[in-house]
Design a protein around this motif. Structure first.
Motif, PDB file in Angstrom:
ATOM      1  N   ALA A 233     -49.498  27.496  42.581  1.00 52.17           N
ATOM      2  CA  ALA A 233     -50.529  26.627  41.998  1.00 52.17           C
ATOM      3  C   ALA A 233     -50.127  26.139  40.607  1.00 52.17           C
ATOM      4  N   ASP A 234     -49.025  26.655  40.103  1.00 51.84           N
ATOM      5  CA  ASP A 234     -48.557  26.311  38.762  1.00 51.84           C
ATOM      6  C   ASP A 234     -49.659  26.565  37.719  1.00 51.84           C
ATOM      7  N   SER A 235     -50.181  27.776  37.798  1.00 53.43           N
ATOM      8  CA  SER A 235     -51.357  28.094  36.988  1.00 53.43           C
ATOM      9  C   SER A 235     -51.161  29.425  36.265  1.00 53.43           C
ATOM     10  N   PRO A 236     -51.735  29.536  35.056  1.00 53.61           N
ATOM     11  CA  PRO A 236     -51.718  30.855  34.404  1.00 53.61           C
ATOM     12  C   PRO A 236     -52.682  31.816  35.086  1.00 53.61           C
ATOM     13  N   LEU A 237     -52.497  33.077  34.811  1.00 53.93           N
ATOM     14  CA  LEU A 237     -53.250  34.102  35.527  1.00 53.93           C
ATOM     15  C   LEU A 237     -53.560  35.246  34.575  1.00 53.93           C
ATOM     16  N   TYR A 238     -54.746  35.803  34.701  1.00 50.23           N
ATOM     17  CA  TYR A 238     -55.128  36.977  33.886  1.00 50.23           C
ATOM     18  C   TYR A 238     -55.700  38.006  34.836  1.00 50.23           C
ATOM     19  N   PHE A 239     -55.088  39.180  34.879  1.00 54.77           N
ATOM     20  CA  PHE A 239     -55.608  40.236  35.753  1.00 54.77           C
ATOM     21  C   PHE A 239     -56.615  41.086  35.004  1.00 54.77           C
ATOM     22  N   VAL A 240     -57.789  41.226  35.599  1.00 54.58           N
ATOM     23  CA  VAL A 240     -58.780  42.138  35.035  1.00 54.58           C
ATOM     24  C   VAL A 240     -58.529  43.557  35.561  1.00 54.58           C
ATOM     25  N   HIS A 241     -59.041  44.502  34.848  1.00 52.17           N
ATOM     26  CA  HIS A 241     -59.113  45.935  35.206  1.00 52.17           C
ATOM     27  C   HIS A 241     -57.936  46.487  36.025  1.00 52.17           C
ATOM     28  N   LEU A 242     -56.716  46.348  35.507  1.00 54.30           N
ATOM     29  CA  LEU A 242     -55.564  46.931  36.214  1.00 54.30           C
ATOM     30  C   LEU A 242     -55.557  48.450  36.017  1.00 54.30           C
ATOM     31  N   SER A 243     -55.156  49.146  37.093  1.00 50.28           N
ATOM     32  CA  SER A 243     -55.300  50.604  37.068  1.00 50.28           C
ATOM     33  C   SER A 243     -54.041  51.364  37.469  1.00 50.28           C
ATOM     34  N   THR A 244     -53.001  50.665  37.926  1.00 47.40           N
ATOM     35  CA  THR A 244     -51.859  51.397  38.517  1.00 47.40           C
ATOM     36  C   THR A 244     -50.517  51.076  37.850  1.00 47.40           C
ATOM     37  N   GLU A 245     -49.619  52.021  38.024  1.00 49.23           N
ATOM     38  CA  GLU A 245     -48.253  51.836  37.522  1.00 49.23           C
ATOM     39  C   GLU A 245     -47.600  50.628  38.196  1.00 49.23           C
ATOM     40  N   GLY A 246     -47.799  50.499  39.492  1.00 48.89           N
ATOM     41  CA  GLY A 246     -47.173  49.388  40.218  1.00 48.89           C
ATOM     42  C   GLY A 246     -47.667  48.034  39.746  1.00 48.89           C
ATOM     43  N   ALA A 247     -48.918  47.963  39.352  1.00 46.10           N
ATOM     44  CA  ALA A 247     -49.450  46.697  38.833  1.00 46.10           C
ATOM     45  C   ALA A 247     -48.805  46.374  37.492  1.00 46.10           C
ATOM     46  N   VAL A 248     -48.643  47.387  36.654  1.00 50.47           N
ATOM     47  CA  VAL A 248     -47.990  47.162  35.354  1.00 50.47           C
ATOM     48  C   VAL A 248     -46.567  46.658  35.587  1.00 50.47           C
ATOM     49  N   GLU A 249     -45.869  47.263  36.543  1.00 52.96           N
ATOM     50  CA  GLU A 249     -44.494  46.832  36.831  1.00 52.96           C
ATOM     51  C   GLU A 249     -44.463  45.375  37.301  1.00 52.96           C
ATOM     52  N   ALA A 250     -45.418  45.026  38.162  1.00 49.39           N
ATOM     53  CA  ALA A 250     -45.447  43.653  38.689  1.00 49.39           C
ATOM     54  C   ALA A 250     -45.705  42.644  37.564  1.00 49.39           C
ATOM     55  N   VAL A 251     -46.624  42.984  36.675  1.00 44.50           N
ATOM     56  CA  VAL A 251     -46.925  42.074  35.561  1.00 44.50           C
ATOM     57  C   VAL A 251     -45.715  41.993  34.621  1.00 44.50           C
ATOM     58  N   ALA A 252     -45.072  43.134  34.383  1.00 43.12           N
ATOM     59  CA  ALA A 252     -43.890  43.129  33.499  1.00 43.12           C
ATOM     60  C   ALA A 252     -42.788  42.243  34.077  1.00 43.12           C
ATOM     61  N   GLU A 253     -42.567  42.349  35.384  1.00 41.95           N
ATOM     62  CA  GLU A 253     -41.530  41.512  36.018  1.00 41.95           C
ATOM     63  C   GLU A 253     -41.852  40.028  35.846  1.00 41.95           C
ATOM     64  N   ALA A 254     -43.107  39.695  36.063  1.00 45.17           N
ATOM     65  CA  ALA A 254     -43.513  38.285  35.941  1.00 45.17           C
ATOM     66  C   ALA A 254     -43.337  37.794  34.511  1.00 45.17           C
ATOM     67  N   ARG A 255     -43.746  38.620  33.571  1.00 45.80           N
ATOM     68  CA  ARG A 255     -43.654  38.204  32.164  1.00 45.80           C
ATOM     69  C   ARG A 255     -42.194  38.100  31.715  1.00 45.80           C
ATOM     70  N   ALA A 256     -41.335  38.971  32.285  1.00 40.88           N
ATOM     71  CA  ALA A 256     -39.909  38.898  31.936  1.00 40.88           C
ATOM     72  C   ALA A 256     -39.313  37.563  32.377  1.00 40.88           C
ATOM     73  N   LYS A 257     -39.943  36.953  33.376  1.00 42.33           N
ATOM     74  CA  LYS A 257     -39.474  35.633  33.841  1.00 42.33           C
ATOM     75  C   LYS A 257     -40.177  34.508  33.101  1.00 42.33           C
ATOM     76  N   ASP A 258     -40.990  34.882  32.103  1.00 41.91           N
ATOM     77  CA  ASP A 258     -41.736  33.899  31.307  1.00 41.91           C
ATOM     78  C   ASP A 258     -42.851  33.225  32.080  1.00 41.91           C
ATOM     79  N   TRP A 259     -43.311  33.867  33.125  1.00 40.63           N
ATOM     80  CA  TRP A 259     -44.449  33.319  33.847  1.00 40.63           C
ATOM     81  C   TRP A 259     -45.721  33.635  33.062  1.00 40.63           C
ATOM     82  N   ALA A 260     -46.692  32.757  33.166  1.00 39.67           N
ATOM     83  CA  ALA A 260     -47.915  32.906  32.354  1.00 39.67           C
ATOM     84  C   ALA A 260     -48.871  33.899  33.007  1.00 39.67           C
TER      85      ALA A 260
END
Ligand code: URP
Ligand code: ZN
Ligand code: ZN
Length: 460
Positions: A233-260
Protein backbone atom coordinates in the motif's frame (compact mmCIF):
# COMPACT_ATOMS: atom_id res chain seq x y z
CA UNK A 1 -1.25 35.36 39.55
CA UNK A 2 0.04 36.06 36.06
CA UNK A 3 3.25 34.09 36.45
CA UNK A 4 4.19 30.77 37.96
CA UNK A 5 7.78 29.73 38.59
CA UNK A 6 8.86 26.21 39.53
CA UNK A 7 12.24 26.76 41.13
CA UNK A 8 15.19 24.56 41.98
CA UNK A 9 14.12 21.36 40.23
CA UNK A 10 15.88 19.19 37.68
CA UNK A 11 14.26 19.57 34.29
CA UNK A 12 14.30 16.33 32.33
CA UNK A 13 13.77 16.30 28.59
CA UNK A 14 14.38 13.47 26.17
CA UNK A 15 17.57 15.16 24.98
CA UNK A 16 19.08 15.81 28.41
CA UNK A 17 18.57 17.02 31.97
CA UNK A 18 19.49 20.30 33.59
CA UNK A 19 19.04 21.99 36.96
CA UNK A 20 16.75 24.86 36.06
CA UNK A 21 13.76 26.97 36.97
CA UNK A 22 10.69 26.99 34.77
CA UNK A 23 8.71 30.16 34.20
CA UNK A 24 5.08 29.79 33.13
CA UNK A 25 2.64 32.38 31.88
CA UNK A 26 -0.79 32.03 30.32
CA UNK A 27 -0.52 28.24 30.19
CA UNK A 28 2.76 28.23 28.28
CA UNK A 29 6.39 27.77 29.22
CA UNK A 30 7.94 31.20 28.96
CA UNK A 31 11.51 30.34 29.90
CA UNK A 32 13.70 27.55 31.27
CA UNK A 33 16.97 28.43 32.99
CA UNK A 34 18.48 30.08 36.06
CA UNK A 35 15.58 32.44 36.63
CA UNK A 36 15.01 32.47 40.38
CA UNK A 37 16.75 35.85 40.84
CA UNK A 38 14.45 37.55 38.36
CA UNK A 39 12.23 40.09 39.98
CA UNK A 40 8.73 39.64 38.60
CA UNK A 41 5.59 41.12 40.10
CA UNK A 42 2.46 39.02 40.35
CA UNK A 43 4.23 35.67 40.52
CA UNK A 44 3.68 32.44 42.43
CA UNK A 45 6.91 30.58 43.19
CA UNK A 46 6.91 26.87 43.98
CA UNK A 47 10.02 25.38 45.51
CA UNK A 48 10.88 22.17 43.63
CA UNK A 49 14.29 21.57 45.18
CA UNK A 50 15.25 17.91 44.93
CA UNK A 51 12.38 17.20 42.55
CA UNK A 52 12.35 16.09 38.94
CA UNK A 53 10.36 18.24 36.54
CA UNK A 54 9.09 16.05 33.71
CA UNK A 55 6.97 16.86 30.67
CA UNK A 56 3.37 15.82 31.28
CA UNK A 57 2.82 12.28 30.07
CA UNK A 58 1.31 11.69 26.64
CA UNK A 59 -0.69 8.47 26.48
CA UNK A 60 -1.67 7.69 22.90
CA UNK A 61 -3.67 4.55 23.61
CA UNK A 62 -6.79 4.73 25.77
CA UNK A 63 -10.39 3.57 25.46
CA UNK A 64 -12.70 5.89 27.43
CA UNK A 65 -16.46 5.49 27.39
CA UNK A 66 -15.89 2.92 24.67
CA UNK A 67 -18.42 0.32 23.55
CA UNK A 68 -16.67 -3.04 23.39
CA UNK A 69 -17.66 -6.71 23.58
CA UNK A 70 -21.21 -6.05 24.68
CA UNK A 71 -20.42 -3.48 27.33
CA UNK A 72 -18.71 -0.12 27.82
CA UNK A 73 -15.38 0.68 29.43
CA UNK A 74 -15.83 1.73 33.03
CA UNK A 75 -14.02 5.07 32.83
CA UNK A 76 -15.67 7.89 30.96
CA UNK A 77 -13.88 11.06 29.90
CA UNK A 78 -14.40 12.69 33.29
CA UNK A 79 -13.14 9.84 35.48
CA UNK A 80 -10.51 8.53 33.06
CA UNK A 81 -8.86 11.88 32.47
CA UNK A 82 -8.90 12.71 36.19
CA UNK A 83 -7.12 9.44 36.84
CA UNK A 84 -4.66 10.23 34.06
CA UNK A 85 -3.94 13.66 35.52
CA UNK A 86 -3.38 12.23 39.01
CA UNK A 87 -0.81 9.87 37.50
CA UNK A 88 1.02 12.60 35.59
CA UNK A 89 -0.52 12.16 32.15
CA UNK A 90 -1.70 15.48 30.76
CA UNK A 91 -2.55 14.48 27.20
CA UNK A 92 -4.20 11.43 25.75
CA UNK A 93 -5.24 10.16 22.37
CA UNK A 94 -8.31 7.98 22.67
CA UNK A 95 -9.79 5.49 20.23
CA UNK A 96 -13.14 6.48 18.72
CA UNK A 97 -14.87 3.20 17.84
CA UNK A 98 -16.94 2.95 14.69
CA UNK A 99 -20.32 1.68 15.87
CA UNK A 100 -22.20 -0.93 13.81
CA UNK A 101 -24.42 0.72 11.23
CA UNK A 102 -22.85 4.16 11.67
CA UNK A 103 -20.59 6.07 9.34
CA UNK A 104 -17.12 6.95 10.51
CA UNK A 105 -18.06 10.61 10.75
CA UNK A 106 -21.15 9.84 12.82
CA UNK A 107 -19.20 7.68 15.24
CA UNK A 108 -16.49 10.28 15.54
CA UNK A 109 -19.07 12.95 16.29
CA UNK A 110 -20.62 10.78 19.00
CA UNK A 111 -17.25 10.20 20.58
CA UNK A 112 -16.45 13.90 20.49
CA UNK A 113 -19.69 14.59 22.35
CA UNK A 114 -18.67 12.14 25.09
CA UNK A 115 -15.40 14.00 25.68
CA UNK A 116 -16.48 17.59 25.20
CA UNK A 117 -16.89 19.44 28.49
CA UNK A 118 -15.96 16.35 30.50
CA UNK A 119 -12.29 15.67 29.86
CA UNK A 120 -9.98 17.44 32.29
CA UNK A 121 -6.81 17.04 30.22
CA UNK A 122 -6.20 17.74 26.55
CA UNK A 123 -7.14 14.96 24.21
CA UNK A 124 -7.24 13.81 20.63
CA UNK A 125 -8.74 10.83 18.85
CA UNK A 126 -7.77 7.98 16.57
CA UNK A 127 -10.60 6.70 14.37
CA UNK A 128 -11.17 2.93 14.47
CA UNK A 129 -12.36 1.49 11.17
CA UNK A 130 -14.28 -1.71 11.78
CA UNK A 131 -16.56 -1.81 8.74
CA UNK A 132 -15.35 -0.54 5.38
CA UNK A 133 -18.76 0.27 3.89
CA UNK A 134 -18.99 1.84 0.44
CA UNK A 135 -17.80 5.41 0.69
CA UNK A 136 -16.01 4.99 4.03
CA UNK A 137 -12.63 5.97 2.66
CA UNK A 138 -14.16 9.09 1.08
CA UNK A 139 -14.55 10.38 4.62
CA UNK A 140 -10.87 10.00 5.43
CA UNK A 141 -9.83 13.43 4.17
CA UNK A 142 -12.46 15.21 6.28
CA UNK A 143 -11.50 13.16 9.34
CA UNK A 144 -7.81 13.95 8.96
CA UNK A 145 -8.51 17.63 8.26
CA UNK A 146 -10.55 17.79 11.47
CA UNK A 147 -7.41 16.87 13.40
CA UNK A 148 -7.97 13.14 13.73
CA UNK A 149 -4.89 12.16 11.78
CA UNK A 150 -4.75 8.45 12.56
CA UNK A 151 -6.90 5.36 12.12
CA UNK A 152 -6.91 1.96 13.77
CA UNK A 153 -7.63 -1.38 12.17
CA UNK A 154 -8.02 -4.77 13.84
CA UNK A 155 -6.64 -8.03 12.43
CA UNK A 156 -8.57 -9.94 15.12
CA UNK A 157 -12.19 -10.16 16.37
CA UNK A 158 -13.82 -11.46 13.18
CA UNK A 159 -17.48 -10.53 12.95
CA UNK A 160 -17.18 -7.42 15.07
CA UNK A 161 -13.98 -5.41 14.67
CA UNK A 162 -11.76 -7.28 12.23
CA UNK A 163 -11.03 -6.13 8.71
CA UNK A 164 -9.92 -8.67 6.14
CA UNK A 165 -6.58 -8.08 4.45
CA UNK A 166 -8.06 -6.40 1.38
CA UNK A 167 -9.95 -3.90 3.50
CA UNK A 168 -6.87 -3.22 5.58
CA UNK A 169 -4.89 -2.64 2.39
CA UNK A 170 -7.56 -0.15 1.29
CA UNK A 171 -7.49 1.71 4.63
CA UNK A 172 -3.71 1.90 4.48
CA UNK A 173 -3.47 3.32 1.00
CA UNK A 174 -6.40 5.73 1.30
CA UNK A 175 -5.18 6.93 4.66
CA UNK A 176 -1.67 7.60 3.50
CA UNK A 177 -3.03 9.46 0.47
CA UNK A 178 -4.48 12.06 2.84
CA UNK A 179 -1.50 12.08 5.22
CA UNK A 180 -3.06 9.82 7.84
CA UNK A 181 -1.35 7.14 9.85
CA UNK A 182 -2.72 3.65 10.50
CA UNK A 183 -2.41 1.93 13.87
CA UNK A 184 -2.66 -1.84 13.58
CA UNK A 185 -3.87 -4.36 16.14
CA UNK A 186 -1.81 -7.29 14.92
CA UNK A 187 -3.14 -10.71 15.90
CA UNK A 188 -4.27 -13.49 13.61
CA UNK A 189 -7.95 -13.46 14.56
CA UNK A 190 -9.02 -16.55 12.62
CA UNK A 191 -6.44 -18.80 14.24
CA UNK A 192 -7.25 -17.38 17.67
CA UNK A 193 -10.92 -18.16 17.10
CA UNK A 194 -10.07 -21.78 16.20
CA UNK A 195 -7.81 -22.25 19.22
CA UNK A 196 -10.43 -20.68 21.48
CA UNK A 197 -13.14 -22.99 20.11
CA UNK A 198 -10.88 -26.01 20.77
CA UNK A 199 -10.39 -24.91 24.38
CA UNK A 200 -14.11 -24.47 24.93
CA UNK A 201 -14.79 -27.89 23.36
CA UNK A 202 -12.27 -29.37 25.78
CA UNK A 203 -14.15 -27.81 28.68
CA UNK A 204 -11.47 -25.23 29.40
CA UNK A 205 -13.87 -22.33 29.73
CA UNK A 206 -12.08 -20.30 32.45
CA UNK A 207 -10.20 -17.01 32.03
CA UNK A 208 -6.76 -18.66 32.04
CA UNK A 209 -7.57 -20.09 28.60
CA UNK A 210 -7.44 -16.59 27.12
CA UNK A 211 -3.64 -16.79 27.05
CA UNK A 212 -3.60 -20.26 25.44
CA UNK A 213 -5.84 -19.08 22.63
CA UNK A 214 -3.42 -16.29 21.71
CA UNK A 215 0.10 -17.76 21.53
CA UNK A 216 3.01 -15.50 20.47
CA UNK A 217 2.90 -16.71 16.85
CA UNK A 218 -0.59 -15.26 16.40
CA UNK A 219 0.95 -11.83 16.94
CA UNK A 220 4.19 -12.42 15.07
CA UNK A 221 2.47 -13.74 11.93
CA UNK A 222 0.09 -10.78 11.87
CA UNK A 223 2.90 -8.26 12.36
CA UNK A 224 4.86 -9.71 9.45
CA UNK A 225 1.75 -9.82 7.26
CA UNK A 226 0.79 -6.25 8.10
CA UNK A 227 4.29 -5.03 7.23
CA UNK A 228 4.04 -6.63 3.79
CA UNK A 229 0.54 -5.26 3.24
CA UNK A 230 1.75 -1.78 4.18
CA UNK A 231 4.59 -2.16 1.69
CA UNK A 232 2.10 -2.99 -1.04
CA UNK A 233 0.00 0.00 0.00
CA UNK A 234 3.09 2.21 0.20
CA UNK A 235 1.93 3.37 3.58
CA UNK A 236 3.46 3.99 7.00
CA UNK A 237 2.42 1.72 9.81
CA UNK A 238 2.26 1.93 13.61
CA UNK A 239 1.78 -1.21 15.66
CA UNK A 240 -0.15 -0.85 18.88
CA UNK A 241 0.41 -2.99 21.99
CA UNK A 242 3.23 -5.28 20.80
CA UNK A 243 3.95 -8.05 23.27
CA UNK A 244 6.43 -10.54 21.79
CA UNK A 245 10.08 -10.95 20.96
CA UNK A 246 9.19 -12.02 17.42
CA UNK A 247 7.22 -8.84 16.84
CA UNK A 248 10.16 -6.73 17.99
CA UNK A 249 12.41 -8.65 15.58
CA UNK A 250 9.98 -8.11 12.70
CA UNK A 251 9.75 -4.38 13.37
CA UNK A 252 13.55 -4.13 13.71
CA UNK A 253 14.03 -5.86 10.35
CA UNK A 254 11.59 -3.49 8.68
CA UNK A 255 13.17 -0.42 10.22
CA UNK A 256 16.65 -1.62 9.21
CA UNK A 257 15.36 -1.44 5.63
CA UNK A 258 14.16 2.12 6.28
CA UNK A 259 10.54 1.15 5.98
CA UNK A 260 8.15 3.48 7.79
CA UNK A 261 7.22 1.04 10.54
CA UNK A 262 6.86 2.12 14.18
CA UNK A 263 5.79 0.22 17.25
CA UNK A 264 4.55 0.68 20.76
CA UNK A 265 4.35 -1.60 23.73
CA UNK A 266 2.40 -1.10 26.94
CA UNK A 267 3.26 -0.88 30.62
CA UNK A 268 1.74 -4.27 31.43
CA UNK A 269 3.72 -6.21 28.80
CA UNK A 270 6.91 -4.81 30.31
CA UNK A 271 6.06 -5.51 33.92
CA UNK A 272 3.52 -8.32 34.42
CA UNK A 273 4.08 -12.04 33.97
CA UNK A 274 1.86 -14.61 32.28
CA UNK A 275 1.68 -16.60 35.54
CA UNK A 276 -1.22 -14.30 36.48
CA UNK A 277 -3.31 -16.55 34.20
CA UNK A 278 -2.72 -19.41 36.62
CA UNK A 279 -4.61 -17.63 39.40
CA UNK A 280 -7.49 -19.62 40.92
CA UNK A 281 -11.16 -19.07 40.20
CA UNK A 282 -12.06 -16.09 38.08
CA UNK A 283 -9.10 -14.00 39.26
CA UNK A 284 -7.22 -14.39 35.95
CA UNK A 285 -9.97 -12.37 34.25
CA UNK A 286 -8.26 -9.27 35.61
CA UNK A 287 -5.57 -9.77 32.98
CA UNK A 288 -7.80 -10.90 30.14
CA UNK A 289 -6.47 -8.29 27.80
CA UNK A 290 -5.18 -8.56 24.28
CA UNK A 291 -2.59 -9.59 23.37
CA UNK A 292 -2.09 -11.53 26.62
CA UNK A 293 0.77 -11.13 29.07
CA UNK A 294 3.89 -13.08 28.15
CA UNK A 295 6.97 -14.68 29.75
CA UNK A 296 10.14 -13.00 30.95
CA UNK A 297 11.88 -13.80 27.68
CA UNK A 298 9.42 -11.59 25.82
CA UNK A 299 9.58 -8.84 28.45
CA UNK A 300 13.37 -8.74 28.14
CA UNK A 301 13.04 -8.44 24.37
CA UNK A 302 10.57 -5.56 24.74
CA UNK A 303 12.92 -3.65 27.06
CA UNK A 304 15.76 -4.28 24.60
CA UNK A 305 13.52 -3.05 21.79
CA UNK A 306 12.85 0.15 23.70
CA UNK A 307 16.53 0.75 24.37
CA UNK A 308 17.43 0.09 20.74
CA UNK A 309 14.71 2.41 19.46
CA UNK A 310 12.86 -0.38 17.65
CA UNK A 311 9.85 0.40 19.80
CA UNK A 312 9.38 4.10 20.36
CA UNK A 313 6.35 4.48 22.59
CA UNK A 314 4.97 3.06 25.83
CA UNK A 315 1.25 3.53 26.21
CA UNK A 316 -1.24 2.22 28.76
CA UNK A 317 -3.92 0.66 26.52
CA UNK A 318 -6.25 1.73 29.32
CA UNK A 319 -9.35 -0.32 28.53
CA UNK A 320 -10.98 -0.87 31.92
CA UNK A 321 -13.78 -3.27 32.76
CA UNK A 322 -14.62 -4.01 36.37
CA UNK A 323 -14.10 -7.59 37.48
CA UNK A 324 -17.80 -7.93 38.22
CA UNK A 325 -18.61 -6.90 34.67
CA UNK A 326 -16.09 -9.39 33.29
CA UNK A 327 -17.72 -12.07 35.43
CA UNK A 328 -21.25 -11.14 34.36
CA UNK A 329 -20.35 -11.52 30.70
CA UNK A 330 -17.72 -14.24 30.71
CA UNK A 331 -18.18 -16.44 33.75
CA UNK A 332 -18.93 -19.50 31.63
CA UNK A 333 -16.94 -18.74 28.51
CA UNK A 334 -13.64 -16.85 28.50
CA UNK A 335 -14.29 -15.67 24.93
CA UNK A 336 -17.03 -13.38 26.23
CA UNK A 337 -14.90 -11.69 28.91
CA UNK A 338 -14.41 -8.11 27.75
CA UNK A 339 -10.76 -7.74 26.81
CA UNK A 340 -8.80 -5.03 28.54
CA UNK A 341 -7.49 -3.66 31.80
CA UNK A 342 -6.78 -0.36 33.55
CA UNK A 343 -3.48 1.52 33.38
CA UNK A 344 -3.69 5.20 32.51
CA UNK A 345 -3.14 6.31 36.11
CA UNK A 346 -0.05 4.23 36.81
CA UNK A 347 1.83 4.18 33.50
CA UNK A 348 4.29 6.93 34.38
CA UNK A 349 5.18 5.79 37.85
CA UNK A 350 5.43 2.11 36.90
CA UNK A 351 7.71 3.00 34.00
CA UNK A 352 9.80 5.26 36.20
CA UNK A 353 10.14 2.57 38.87
CA UNK A 354 10.57 -0.49 36.64
CA UNK A 355 12.49 1.29 33.91
CA UNK A 356 14.62 4.05 35.41
CA UNK A 357 15.03 2.89 38.98
CA UNK A 358 15.80 -0.67 37.95
CA UNK A 359 18.45 0.58 35.52
CA UNK A 360 16.74 -0.60 32.35
CA UNK A 361 16.41 2.84 30.76
CA UNK A 362 17.72 6.31 31.46
CA UNK A 363 15.58 9.10 32.83
CA UNK A 364 15.72 10.82 29.46
CA UNK A 365 14.63 7.66 27.65
CA UNK A 366 11.74 7.32 30.08
CA UNK A 367 10.60 10.85 29.20
CA UNK A 368 11.01 10.10 25.52
CA UNK A 369 8.93 6.91 25.64
CA UNK A 370 6.13 8.31 27.77
CA UNK A 371 5.86 11.87 26.47
CA UNK A 372 8.17 13.18 23.76
CA UNK A 373 8.07 10.35 21.23
CA UNK A 374 4.30 9.74 21.42
CA UNK A 375 3.72 13.47 20.98
CA UNK A 376 5.96 13.53 17.93
CA UNK A 377 4.57 10.31 16.46
CA UNK A 378 1.00 11.57 16.65
CA UNK A 379 1.36 15.19 15.59
CA UNK A 380 1.26 16.86 19.00
CA UNK A 381 4.73 18.40 19.00
CA UNK A 382 5.97 20.99 19.80
CA UNK A 383 3.10 21.94 22.14
CA UNK A 384 3.24 18.65 24.01
CA UNK A 385 5.96 16.30 25.23
CA UNK A 386 8.79 18.63 26.25
CA UNK A 387 9.65 21.32 28.77
CA UNK A 388 10.84 23.99 26.38
CA UNK A 389 10.03 27.61 25.78
CA UNK A 390 6.75 27.98 23.90
CA UNK A 391 5.38 24.54 24.78
CA UNK A 392 2.25 24.04 26.85
CA UNK A 393 3.08 24.16 30.55
CA UNK A 394 2.27 20.50 31.18
CA UNK A 395 4.68 19.58 33.96
CA UNK A 396 4.97 16.73 36.44
CA UNK A 397 6.76 17.31 39.74
CA UNK A 398 8.15 13.96 40.83
CA UNK A 399 9.87 13.37 44.15
CA UNK A 400 12.47 10.64 43.53
CA UNK A 401 12.86 10.11 47.28
CA UNK A 402 9.17 9.47 47.86
CA UNK A 403 7.34 6.22 47.36
CA UNK A 404 3.87 5.22 46.25
CA UNK A 405 1.77 2.17 47.00
CA UNK A 406 -0.79 1.29 44.36
CA UNK A 407 -4.18 0.01 45.42
CA UNK A 408 -7.71 -0.19 44.06
CA UNK A 409 -8.81 1.44 47.31
CA UNK A 410 -6.97 4.65 46.59
CA UNK A 411 -6.79 4.82 42.79
CA UNK A 412 -8.80 7.32 40.78
CA UNK A 413 -9.53 4.98 37.89
CA UNK A 414 -13.16 3.88 38.09
CA UNK A 415 -12.23 0.27 38.69
CA UNK A 416 -12.64 -2.41 41.31
CA UNK A 417 -9.09 -3.70 40.83
CA UNK A 418 -5.65 -2.87 39.55
CA UNK A 419 -3.14 -5.51 38.40
CA UNK A 420 -0.53 -3.58 40.43
CA UNK A 421 -2.36 -4.05 43.73
CA UNK A 422 0.06 -3.66 46.63
CA UNK A 423 3.05 -2.67 44.53
CA UNK A 424 5.17 -0.11 46.36
CA UNK A 425 7.15 1.95 43.90
CA UNK A 426 10.00 4.37 44.42
CA UNK A 427 8.98 7.91 43.48
CA UNK A 428 5.93 10.01 44.18
CA UNK A 429 4.09 12.32 41.83
CA UNK A 430 3.61 15.37 44.01
CA UNK A 431 2.06 17.84 41.61
CA UNK A 432 0.83 17.94 38.05
CA UNK A 433 0.34 21.12 36.02
CA UNK A 434 -1.67 21.12 32.81
CA UNK A 435 -1.36 24.27 30.72
CA UNK A 436 -0.07 25.93 33.85
CA UNK A 437 -3.00 24.96 36.07
CA UNK A 438 -2.31 22.81 39.11
CA UNK A 439 -4.58 19.82 38.37
CA UNK A 440 -3.33 17.12 40.72
CA UNK A 441 -1.60 17.04 44.07
CA UNK A 442 -0.39 13.89 45.82
CA UNK A 443 -2.73 11.64 43.89
CA UNK A 444 -5.85 13.80 44.19
CA UNK A 445 -7.47 15.80 41.43
CA UNK A 446 -7.59 19.50 42.32
CA UNK A 447 -8.17 21.12 38.92
CA UNK A 448 -11.29 22.56 37.40
CA UNK A 449 -13.95 20.43 35.72
CA UNK A 450 -14.14 19.83 32.00
CA UNK A 451 -11.05 21.90 31.28
CA UNK A 452 -9.58 19.56 28.63
CA UNK A 453 -9.35 20.78 25.05
CA UNK A 454 -9.63 18.82 21.85
CA UNK A 455 -6.28 18.75 20.09
CA UNK A 456 -6.21 18.96 16.33
CA UNK A 457 -3.27 16.77 15.45
CA UNK A 458 -1.08 17.37 12.45
CA UNK A 459 -0.18 14.71 9.90
CA UNK A 460 3.22 13.00 9.83
O1 URP B 1 -7.35 -5.89 25.65
C1 URP B 1 -7.44 -4.87 25.02
N1 URP B 1 -6.38 -4.17 24.78
N2 URP B 1 -8.60 -4.46 24.56
C2 URP B 1 -8.80 -3.22 24.00
C3 URP B 1 -8.90 -3.18 22.58
C4 URP B 1 -7.58 -3.18 21.91
O2 URP B 1 -7.34 -4.07 21.16
O3 URP B 1 -6.78 -2.27 22.09
ZN1 ZN C 1 -5.92 -3.41 19.91
ZN1 ZN D 1 -6.40 -0.78 23.06
Amino acid sequence: MSYLMLTGGRVVNSGGSVDADVLVRAGKIEAVGRLAALSIADIERIDCTGRLLLPGGVDVHTHLDAPMMGTTTSDDFATGTRAAACGGTTTLVDFAMQAPGETLLQSLENHRAKAHGRAVIDYGFHMCVTDLYDGATDEFAEIVESGVSSFKVFMAYRGTLMLHDGAMFEVLRKSSAVGGQVCVHAENGDIIDRLAADLIAAGRTGPGSHELSRPPSTEIEAVRRAIQIARMADSPLYFVHLSTEGAVEAVAEARAKDWAVAGETCTHYLTLDRSLYDAPGFEAAKVVLTPPLRTEEHRDALWRGLRAGTLGVVSSDHCPFCLEEKRRLGQDDFRAIPNGGPGVEHRLLVMYAEGVRKGRISLEKFVDLTATAPARQFGLSPAKGAIVRGADADIVVLDPHGSTTISAETQNQRMDYTPYEGWTLPGAIEAVYARGELVAQNGKYVGSEGRGRFLERSTL
